[in-house]
Design a protein around this motif. Structure first.
Motif, PDB file in Angstrom:
ATOM      1  N   ILE A  46       0.759  -1.120  -0.336  1.00 38.59           N
ATOM      2  CA  ILE A  46       0.059  -0.019   0.146  1.00 38.59           C
ATOM      3  C   ILE A  46       0.320   1.020  -0.096  1.00 38.59           C
ATOM      4  N   ILE A  47       1.597   1.677   1.218  1.00 39.45           N
ATOM      5  CA  ILE A  47       2.662   2.863   0.988  1.00 39.45           C
ATOM      6  C   ILE A  47       4.066   2.038   1.536  1.00 39.45           C
ATOM      7  N   ASP A  48       4.986   2.217   0.696  1.00 39.49           N
ATOM      8  CA  ASP A  48       6.341   1.714   0.363  1.00 39.49           C
ATOM      9  C   ASP A  48       6.758   2.615   2.344  1.00 39.49           C
ATOM     10  N   GLY A  49       7.609   1.498   2.626  1.00 40.46           N
ATOM     11  CA  GLY A  49       8.239   2.539   3.747  1.00 40.46           C
ATOM     12  C   GLY A  49       9.499   2.992   3.289  1.00 40.46           C
ATOM     13  N   LEU A  50      10.189   3.923   2.141  1.00 39.03           N
ATOM     14  CA  LEU A  50      10.509   4.592   2.040  1.00 39.03           C
ATOM     15  C   LEU A  50       9.736   6.821   2.486  1.00 39.03           C
ATOM     16  N   THR A  51       8.681   5.802   1.417  1.00 43.40           N
ATOM     17  CA  THR A  51       7.475   6.987   2.149  1.00 43.40           C
ATOM     18  C   THR A  51       7.266   7.507   2.932  1.00 43.40           C
ATOM     19  N   ILE A  52       7.103   6.309   3.932  1.00 46.72           N
ATOM     20  CA  ILE A  52       7.059   6.238   5.379  1.00 46.72           C
ATOM     21  C   ILE A  52       7.920   7.703   6.081  1.00 46.72           C
ATOM     22  N   ILE A  53       9.096   7.144   5.531  1.00 47.76           N
ATOM     23  CA  ILE A  53      10.397   7.794   6.324  1.00 47.76           C
ATOM     24  C   ILE A  53      10.764   9.039   5.624  1.00 47.76           C
ATOM     25  N   LYS A  54      10.017   9.525   4.672  1.00 47.04           N
ATOM     26  CA  LYS A  54      10.351  10.864   4.065  1.00 47.04           C
ATOM     27  C   LYS A  54       9.620  11.675   5.046  1.00 47.04           C
ATOM     28  N   ALA A  55       7.977  10.964   4.914  1.00 46.06           N
ATOM     29  CA  ALA A  55       6.995  11.916   5.822  1.00 46.06           C
ATOM     30  C   ALA A  55       7.597  12.044   7.556  1.00 46.06           C
ATOM     31  N   MET A  56       7.914  11.098   8.071  1.00 47.98           N
ATOM     32  CA  MET A  56       8.541  11.351   9.167  1.00 47.98           C
ATOM     33  C   MET A  56       9.236  12.460   8.829  1.00 47.98           C
ATOM     34  N   ARG A  57      10.332  12.478   7.874  1.00 46.42           N
ATOM     35  CA  ARG A  57      10.732  13.610   8.317  1.00 46.42           C
ATOM     36  C   ARG A  57      10.796  14.985   7.992  1.00 46.42           C
ATOM     37  N   ARG A  58       9.498  15.121   7.305  1.00 42.16           N
ATOM     38  CA  ARG A  58       9.287  16.160   6.743  1.00 42.16           C
ATOM     39  C   ARG A  58       7.892  16.333   8.050  1.00 42.16           C
ATOM     40  N   LYS A  59       7.634  15.788   8.837  1.00 41.41           N
ATOM     41  CA  LYS A  59       7.329  15.649   9.949  1.00 41.41           C
ATOM     42  C   LYS A  59       7.975  16.336  11.024  1.00 41.41           C
ATOM     43  N   GLN A  60       8.893  16.189  11.020  1.00 41.05           N
ATOM     44  CA  GLN A  60      10.432  17.284  12.885  1.00 41.05           C
ATOM     45  C   GLN A  60      10.190  15.528  13.615  1.00 41.05           C
ATOM     46  N   ILE A  61       9.893  14.676  12.718  1.00 36.14           N
ATOM     47  CA  ILE A  61      10.622  13.220  13.489  1.00 36.14           C
ATOM     48  C   ILE A  61      12.076  13.145  13.453  1.00 36.14           C
ATOM     49  N   GLU A 104      18.679  19.232  16.392  1.00 41.77           N
ATOM     50  CA  GLU A 104      17.585  18.814  15.774  1.00 41.77           C
ATOM     51  C   GLU A 104      16.949  20.248  14.806  1.00 41.77           C
ATOM     52  N   ARG A 105      17.698  21.265  16.082  1.00 35.25           N
ATOM     53  CA  ARG A 105      17.189  22.773  16.314  1.00 35.25           C
ATOM     54  C   ARG A 105      15.552  22.162  15.990  1.00 35.25           C
ATOM     55  N   LYS A 122       2.628  20.561  19.175  1.00 31.34           N
ATOM     56  CA  LYS A 122       3.678  21.413  17.849  1.00 31.34           C
ATOM     57  C   LYS A 122       4.637  21.684  18.758  1.00 31.34           C
ATOM     58  N   SER A 123       5.634  21.531  17.316  1.00 30.24           N
ATOM     59  CA  SER A 123       6.777  21.178  16.789  1.00 30.24           C
ATOM     60  C   SER A 123       7.111  21.763  15.841  1.00 30.24           C
ATOM     61  N   LEU A 124       7.820  22.888  15.696  1.00 33.39           N
ATOM     62  CA  LEU A 124       8.893  23.341  13.729  1.00 33.39           C
ATOM     63  C   LEU A 124       9.757  23.702  14.615  1.00 33.39           C
ATOM     64  N   LEU A 125      10.690  23.639  12.593  1.00 31.43           N
ATOM     65  CA  LEU A 125      11.936  23.434  12.742  1.00 31.43           C
ATOM     66  C   LEU A 125      12.558  24.642  12.700  1.00 31.43           C
ATOM     67  N   LEU A 126      13.414  25.009  13.934  1.00 29.39           N
ATOM     68  CA  LEU A 126      14.165  26.190  13.297  1.00 29.39           C
ATOM     69  C   LEU A 126      15.384  26.815  12.082  1.00 29.39           C
ATOM     70  N   THR A 127      15.564  27.963  11.859  1.00 30.49           N
ATOM     71  CA  THR A 127      16.978  28.002  10.665  1.00 30.49           C
ATOM     72  C   THR A 127      18.305  28.261  11.895  1.00 30.49           C
ATOM     73  N   ALA A 128      19.191  27.961  11.012  1.00 24.55           N
ATOM     74  CA  ALA A 128      20.252  27.965  11.973  1.00 24.55           C
ATOM     75  C   ALA A 128      20.303  28.839  12.775  1.00 24.55           C
ATOM     76  N   LYS A 129      20.290  30.456  12.695  1.00 22.22           N
ATOM     77  CA  LYS A 129      20.113  31.385  13.434  1.00 22.22           C
ATOM     78  C   LYS A 129      19.116  31.037  13.921  1.00 22.22           C
ATOM     79  N   GLU A 130      18.462  31.371  13.898  1.00 22.02           N
ATOM     80  CA  GLU A 130      17.354  31.117  14.969  1.00 22.02           C
ATOM     81  C   GLU A 130      17.506  30.160  16.270  1.00 22.02           C
ATOM     82  N   SER A 175      12.210  39.265  16.081  1.00 17.44           N
ATOM     83  CA  SER A 175      10.615  39.304  15.660  1.00 17.44           C
ATOM     84  C   SER A 175      10.115  37.689  14.535  1.00 17.44           C
ATOM     85  N   PHE A 176      11.525  36.997  13.704  1.00 13.87           N
ATOM     86  CA  PHE A 176      10.628  35.792  13.651  1.00 13.87           C
ATOM     87  C   PHE A 176      10.720  34.609  14.577  1.00 13.87           C
ATOM     88  N   LEU A 177      11.531  34.692  15.513  1.00 15.82           N
ATOM     89  CA  LEU A 177      11.331  34.082  17.074  1.00 15.82           C
ATOM     90  C   LEU A 177       9.512  34.014  17.758  1.00 15.82           C
TER      91      LEU A 177
END
Length: 229
Positions: A58-73, A141-142, A149-157, A198-200
């Motif tokens: 149904i859904i391959d493992g690589l697609t699952i891993i990509k989705a995890m990383r997009r969600k910052q897991i 992991e920034r 709720k979680s989000l990914l910050l830039t290096a400077k942020e 302001s960004f933060l």
């Protein structure tokens, strides 16, 4: 320690599950990618590591891993697969896996790899995790987290936020921030600091934190709880 196991070969899945449980791990498992995706993306399950077959139905493992990383897991992920070509390995690692184990393999090897990927001392993990009020920030992991709720910050942020979370409720001047983040050999002007603040502030609002970076006019900034004075 809790492990997610996604493997469609029922015999292999059962064997791995048995050995993981004998080794003291808590194991959730399923045999198709659609259900596996639901497990993998639900951060309420709090997995410490995932073992994922690349060729799931149904859904391959690589697609699952990509989705995890997009969600910052960011938990360690081991791919188990019969696809042994070099390009297959590269694709798996480039898309978020931490290790690529080719079938057939010996389960003790899998257990050794799990131990290696989860071996980081607790004190190192603690140093990388900053906490204040409802916020936690993984410096490695920034990733900034508030509740669910979680989000990914830039290096400077990340560097600016780390300065505040290392010294919460403490007044920090623009000059101190410049020194901490850019050092003494820099041409950055104080106005650039205002932009990052302001960004933060937008980031904190986005994840619904009760914390704020308050301006102390003429002096600098302070990370504090809203309406705390």
């Amino acid at each position: 320690m809790k492990i997610l196991l996604l493997e469609d070969d029922l015999h292999l899945c059962g064997s791995i599950q048995d050995e993981l449980q004998k080794a003291g791990y808590v194991v959730d498992y399923c045999n198709d990618g659609e259900t596996g995706m639901l497990y993998a993306l639900n951060m309420d399950y709090c997995y410490d590591l995932a073992v994922i077959d690349r060729m799931l139905p149904i859904i391959d493992g690589l697609t699952i891993i990509k989705a995890m990383r997009r969600k910052q897991i960011s938990i360690p992920v081991i791919i188990i697969t019969g696809m042994s070509e070099l390009n297959d390995r590269i694709e798996g690692l480039d898309n978020g896996a931490d290790y690529y184990l080719v079938k057939p393999f010996h389960i003790p090897e899998l257990l050794a790899r799990i131990r290696a990927l989860t071996r980081r001392p607790a004190e190192i993990k603690q140093e990388m995790l900053l906490c204040f009020s409802d916020l936690s920030f993984n410096q490695n992991e920034r990733i900034l987290t508030c509740g669910k709720k979680s989000l990914l910050l830039t290096a400077k942020e990340s560097k600016v936020l780390s300065a505040f979370m290392n010294h919460p409720q403490t007044l920090i001047s623009r000059e101190q921030l410049i020194y901490k983040i850019w050092g003494t050999d820099t041409n950055i002007v104080p106005g650039n600091i205002d932009n990052y603040i302001s960004f933060l502030r937008k980031r904190l609002k986005e994840i619904g934190s009760i914390c704020e970076i308050k301006t102390i006019y003429g002096s600098g900034y302070r990370l504090e709880i809203k309406n705390a004075g």
